[in-house]
Design a protein around this motif. Structure first.
Motif, PDB file in Angstrom:
ATOM      1  N   VAL A  31       0.842  -1.202   0.000  1.00  0.00           N
ATOM      2  CA  VAL A  31       0.000   0.000   0.000  1.00  0.00           C
ATOM      3  C   VAL A  31       0.873   1.247   0.000  1.00  0.00           C
ATOM      4  CG1 VAL A  31      -1.767   1.302   1.247  1.00  0.00           C
ATOM      5  CG2 VAL A  31      -1.859  -1.199   1.193  1.00  0.00           C
ATOM      6  N   ALA A  32       1.934   1.218   0.805  1.00  0.00           N
ATOM      7  CA  ALA A  32       2.856   2.363   0.878  1.00  0.00           C
ATOM      8  C   ALA A  32       3.505   2.626  -0.475  1.00  0.00           C
ATOM      9  CB  ALA A  32       3.914   2.118   1.942  1.00  0.00           C
ATOM     10  N   LYS A  33       3.838   1.558  -1.194  1.00  0.00           N
ATOM     11  CA  LYS A  33       4.441   1.713  -2.521  1.00  0.00           C
ATOM     12  C   LYS A  33       3.456   2.343  -3.499  1.00  0.00           C
ATOM     13  CE  LYS A  33       6.018  -2.527  -3.141  1.00  0.00           C
ATOM     14  NZ  LYS A  33       6.724  -3.678  -3.777  1.00  0.00           N
ATOM     15  N   GLU A  34       2.222   1.894  -3.455  1.00  0.00           N
ATOM     16  CA  GLU A  34       1.199   2.444  -4.346  1.00  0.00           C
ATOM     17  C   GLU A  34       0.990   3.931  -4.095  1.00  0.00           C
ATOM     18  OE1 GLU A  34      -2.248   0.123  -3.635  1.00  0.00           O
ATOM     19  OE2 GLU A  34      -1.491  -1.672  -4.668  1.00  0.00           O
ATOM     20  N   ARG A  51       4.706   6.680  -0.477  1.00  0.00           N
ATOM     21  CA  ARG A  51       5.067   7.271   0.807  1.00  0.00           C
ATOM     22  C   ARG A  51       6.575   7.185   1.029  1.00  0.00           C
ATOM     23  NH1 ARG A  51       0.744   7.640   4.434  1.00  0.00           N
ATOM     24  NH2 ARG A  51      -1.221   7.482   3.299  1.00  0.00           N
ATOM     25  N   LEU A  52       7.073   7.969   1.972  1.00  0.00           N
ATOM     26  CA  LEU A  52       8.472   7.884   2.392  1.00  0.00           C
ATOM     27  C   LEU A  52       8.557   6.957   3.600  1.00  0.00           C
ATOM     28  CD1 LEU A  52       9.686  11.591   2.140  1.00  0.00           C
ATOM     29  CD2 LEU A  52       9.852   9.774   0.431  1.00  0.00           C
ATOM     30  N   ILE A  53       9.596   6.134   3.637  1.00  0.00           N
ATOM     31  CA  ILE A  53       9.753   5.136   4.693  1.00  0.00           C
ATOM     32  C   ILE A  53      10.322   5.780   5.952  1.00  0.00           C
ATOM     33  CG2 ILE A  53      10.900   2.994   5.358  1.00  0.00           C
ATOM     34  CD1 ILE A  53      11.055   2.335   2.351  1.00  0.00           C
ATOM     35  N   MET A  54       9.612   5.615   7.075  1.00  0.00           N
ATOM     36  CA  MET A  54      10.118   6.081   8.363  1.00  0.00           C
ATOM     37  C   MET A  54      10.829   4.957   9.103  1.00  0.00           C
ATOM     38  SD  MET A  54       6.919   8.530   9.554  1.00  0.00           S
ATOM     39  CE  MET A  54       7.833   9.379  10.826  1.00  0.00           C
ATOM     40  N   GLU A  89      12.620   5.778  -0.405  1.00  0.00           N
ATOM     41  CA  GLU A  89      11.529   5.018  -0.995  1.00  0.00           C
ATOM     42  C   GLU A  89      11.995   3.640  -1.442  1.00  0.00           C
ATOM     43  OE1 GLU A  89       9.582   7.163  -4.078  1.00  0.00           O
ATOM     44  OE2 GLU A  89       9.425   9.002  -2.925  1.00  0.00           O
ATOM     45  N   ASP A  90      13.057   3.111  -0.793  1.00  0.00           N
ATOM     46  CA  ASP A  90      13.586   1.801  -1.152  1.00  0.00           C
ATOM     47  C   ASP A  90      12.816   0.726  -0.397  1.00  0.00           C
ATOM     48  OD1 ASP A  90      15.015  -0.349  -1.994  1.00  0.00           O
ATOM     49  OD2 ASP A  90      16.804   0.098  -0.812  1.00  0.00           O
ATOM     50  N   PHE A  91      11.807   0.168  -1.054  1.00  0.00           N
ATOM     51  CA  PHE A  91      10.967  -0.838  -0.420  1.00  0.00           C
ATOM     52  C   PHE A  91      11.496  -2.252  -0.646  1.00  0.00           C
ATOM     53  CE2 PHE A  91       8.142   2.762  -1.184  1.00  0.00           C
ATOM     54  CZ  PHE A  91       7.495   2.881   0.044  1.00  0.00           C
ATOM     55  N   SER A  92      12.634  -2.382  -1.353  1.00  0.00           N
ATOM     56  CA  SER A  92      13.125  -3.705  -1.743  1.00  0.00           C
ATOM     57  C   SER A  92      13.491  -4.585  -0.549  1.00  0.00           C
ATOM     58  CB  SER A  92      14.331  -3.565  -2.682  1.00  0.00           C
ATOM     59  OG  SER A  92      15.389  -2.870  -2.045  1.00  0.00           O
ATOM     60  N   LYS A  93      13.832  -3.966   0.583  1.00  0.00           N
ATOM     61  CA  LYS A  93      14.240  -4.763   1.742  1.00  0.00           C
ATOM     62  C   LYS A  93      13.055  -5.236   2.584  1.00  0.00           C
ATOM     63  CE  LYS A  93      15.315  -0.411   4.097  1.00  0.00           C
ATOM     64  NZ  LYS A  93      16.379   0.384   4.744  1.00  0.00           N
ATOM     65  N   TYR A  94      11.848  -4.918   2.131  1.00  0.00           N
ATOM     66  CA  TYR A  94      10.652  -5.342   2.848  1.00  0.00           C
ATOM     67  C   TYR A  94       9.776  -6.217   1.946  1.00  0.00           C
ATOM     68  CZ  TYR A  94      11.926  -1.322   5.788  1.00  0.00           C
ATOM     69  OH  TYR A  94      12.589  -0.414   6.575  1.00  0.00           O
ATOM     70  N   GLY A  95       9.056  -7.136   2.557  1.00  0.00           N
ATOM     71  CA  GLY A  95       8.068  -7.912   1.827  1.00  0.00           C
ATOM     72  C   GLY A  95       6.783  -7.127   1.673  1.00  0.00           C
ATOM     73  N   ASP A  96       6.017  -7.388   0.625  1.00  0.00           N
ATOM     74  CA  ASP A  96       4.796  -6.628   0.355  1.00  0.00           C
ATOM     75  C   ASP A  96       3.787  -6.682   1.491  1.00  0.00           C
ATOM     76  OD1 ASP A  96       5.682  -5.692  -2.029  1.00  0.00           O
ATOM     77  OD2 ASP A  96       4.477  -7.021  -3.295  1.00  0.00           O
ATOM     78  N   GLU A  97       3.781  -7.783   2.247  1.00  0.00           N
ATOM     79  CA  GLU A  97       2.793  -7.942   3.317  1.00  0.00           C
ATOM     80  C   GLU A  97       3.302  -7.448   4.669  1.00  0.00           C
ATOM     81  OE1 GLU A  97      -0.366  -8.820   2.839  1.00  0.00           O
ATOM     82  OE2 GLU A  97       0.108  -8.845   0.697  1.00  0.00           O
ATOM     83  N   VAL A 128       5.333   4.892   7.722  1.00  0.00           N
ATOM     84  CA  VAL A 128       5.622   5.789   6.602  1.00  0.00           C
ATOM     85  C   VAL A 128       5.098   7.187   6.926  1.00  0.00           C
ATOM     86  CG1 VAL A 128       5.567   3.946   4.879  1.00  0.00           C
ATOM     87  CG2 VAL A 128       3.454   5.174   5.445  1.00  0.00           C
ATOM     88  N   THR A 129       5.548   8.158   6.143  1.00  0.00           N
ATOM     89  CA  THR A 129       5.070   9.527   6.340  1.00  0.00           C
ATOM     90  C   THR A 129       3.597   9.628   5.969  1.00  0.00           C
ATOM     91  OG1 THR A 129       5.848  10.047   4.105  1.00  0.00           O
ATOM     92  CG2 THR A 129       7.302  10.601   5.935  1.00  0.00           C
ATOM     93  N   PRO A 130       2.836  10.414   6.696  1.00  0.00           N
ATOM     94  CA  PRO A 130       1.411  10.564   6.385  1.00  0.00           C
ATOM     95  C   PRO A 130       1.208  11.528   5.229  1.00  0.00           C
ATOM     96  CG  PRO A 130       1.956  11.947   8.234  1.00  0.00           C
ATOM     97  CD  PRO A 130       3.211  11.175   7.897  1.00  0.00           C
ATOM     98  N   GLN A 131       0.154  11.299   4.474  1.00  0.00           N
ATOM     99  CA  GLN A 131      -0.267  12.284   3.489  1.00  0.00           C
ATOM    100  C   GLN A 131      -1.243  13.195   4.220  1.00  0.00           C
ATOM    101  OE1 GLN A 131      -1.801   9.826   0.322  1.00  0.00           O
ATOM    102  NE2 GLN A 131       0.098   9.973  -0.827  1.00  0.00           N
ATOM    103  N   ILE A 132      -0.860  14.443   4.423  1.00  0.00           N
ATOM    104  CA  ILE A 132      -1.633  15.345   5.279  1.00  0.00           C
ATOM    105  C   ILE A 132      -2.987  15.661   4.663  1.00  0.00           C
ATOM    106  CG2 ILE A 132      -1.684  17.621   6.355  1.00  0.00           C
ATOM    107  CD1 ILE A 132       1.341  17.535   6.434  1.00  0.00           C
ATOM    108  N   PRO A 133      -4.071  15.318   5.331  1.00  0.00           N
ATOM    109  CA  PRO A 133      -5.421  15.587   4.815  1.00  0.00           C
ATOM    110  C   PRO A 133      -5.834  17.033   5.095  1.00  0.00           C
ATOM    111  CG  PRO A 133      -5.578  14.421   6.894  1.00  0.00           C
ATOM    112  CD  PRO A 133      -4.105  14.586   6.602  1.00  0.00           C
ATOM    113  N   LEU A 134      -5.348  17.950   4.302  1.00  0.00           N
ATOM    114  CA  LEU A 134      -5.606  19.376   4.531  1.00  0.00           C
ATOM    115  C   LEU A 134      -7.089  19.695   4.499  1.00  0.00           C
ATOM    116  CD1 LEU A 134      -4.547  22.254   4.869  1.00  0.00           C
ATOM    117  CD2 LEU A 134      -4.273  22.383   2.385  1.00  0.00           C
ATOM    118  N   ILE A 135      -7.874  18.901   3.784  1.00  0.00           N
ATOM    119  CA  ILE A 135      -9.294  19.202   3.624  1.00  0.00           C
ATOM    120  C   ILE A 135     -10.034  19.164   4.963  1.00  0.00           C
ATOM    121  CG2 ILE A 135     -10.051  16.823   3.223  1.00  0.00           C
ATOM    122  CD1 ILE A 135     -11.292  20.006   1.415  1.00  0.00           C
TER     123      ILE A 135
END
Length: 230
Positions: free
Chosen positions: A162-165, A168-171, A186-194, A199-206
């Protein structure tokens, strides 16, 4: 007043969409803008007061420019589009004015209300960590360390796929946490998809914008008035 209520409905719907999927569908701002212009046309011809229509059109144009600037600055494309819709729907609305900026915004054909809503909304972003906390709780995140308790307010825990889609930036994960990840983390290669990572939040300004929309008719530019001395 009808336009204002329509704006409330549109913002609430946009907030729910942004909170759930991190996206705001285009039909919301388009609906707000179209209804705003059509209502202005009807009111202008009914009252023989064409300044209403001019205000709606100028509100659309000015807020389009501001919304595009928001998009270029990375603040949020969906939030900028909502600003455009509000510019056409509610360019002017009664509110108390305390500062010279508020007086300037009150000039003819300047969409003072949506601009002040977004200014106040920026200050209301102080409540966003609690929104992020609530999202983590709803998503089932359970902190295991003191560091993760703090992360509940400033990051989001989700599966790697989900983070890859969402780009997001990896914390980090477990005790290896970086609160300030670099733009290339954003190097997700060292993690499995599951696997789950922070990760950093996408700020919901709305969400603070919606809160601001509800209270700005009451407070106007009072926040700016209180902060100017500092």
């Amino acid at each position: 007043m009808i336009e204002y209520i329509i704006g409330v409905i549109g913002l609430l719907l946009a907030s729910v969409q942004d909170f759930r999927s991190r996206e705001i569908e285009d039909y919301i701002w388009i609906f707000l803008a179209v209804v705003g212009v059509l209502f202005a046309i009807y009111t202008s011809f009914t009252l023989s007061n064409y300044s209403i229509l001019i205000n709606s059109i100028s509100g659309f144009v000015i807020c389009f420019i501001l919304g595009y600037m928001m998009f270029l600055s990375g603040i949020g494309g969906g939030d900028g589009k909502i600003l455009i819709g509000l510019g056409a729907l509610v360019p002017k609305f009664q509110m108390p004015i305390y500062t010279s900026l508020g007086t300037l915004l009150n000039l003819n054909y300047i969409p003072n209300f949506p601009i002040m809503v977004f200014i106040n909304g920026i200050f209301f972003m102080v409540f966003l960590p609690f929104v992020i906390l609530f999202r983590n709780i709803l998503n089932g995140a359970r902190p295991k360390t003191g560091k993760e308790v703090i992360l509940m307010f400033f990051g989001e825990k989700m599966k790697v796929k989900v983070a890859k889609e969402q780009k997001r930036l990896i914390m980090g994960q477990n005790d290896r946490i970086n609160f300030f990840p670099a733009s290339d983390d954003e190097d997700f290669s060292k993690y499995g998809d599951e696997e789950e990572i922070w990760v950093t939040p996408q700020i919901p300004l709305i969400i603070p914008i919606t809160l601001s929309y509800l209270v700005t008719p009451i407070i106007g530019d009072r926040i700016l008035d209180l902060l100017i001395p500092f």
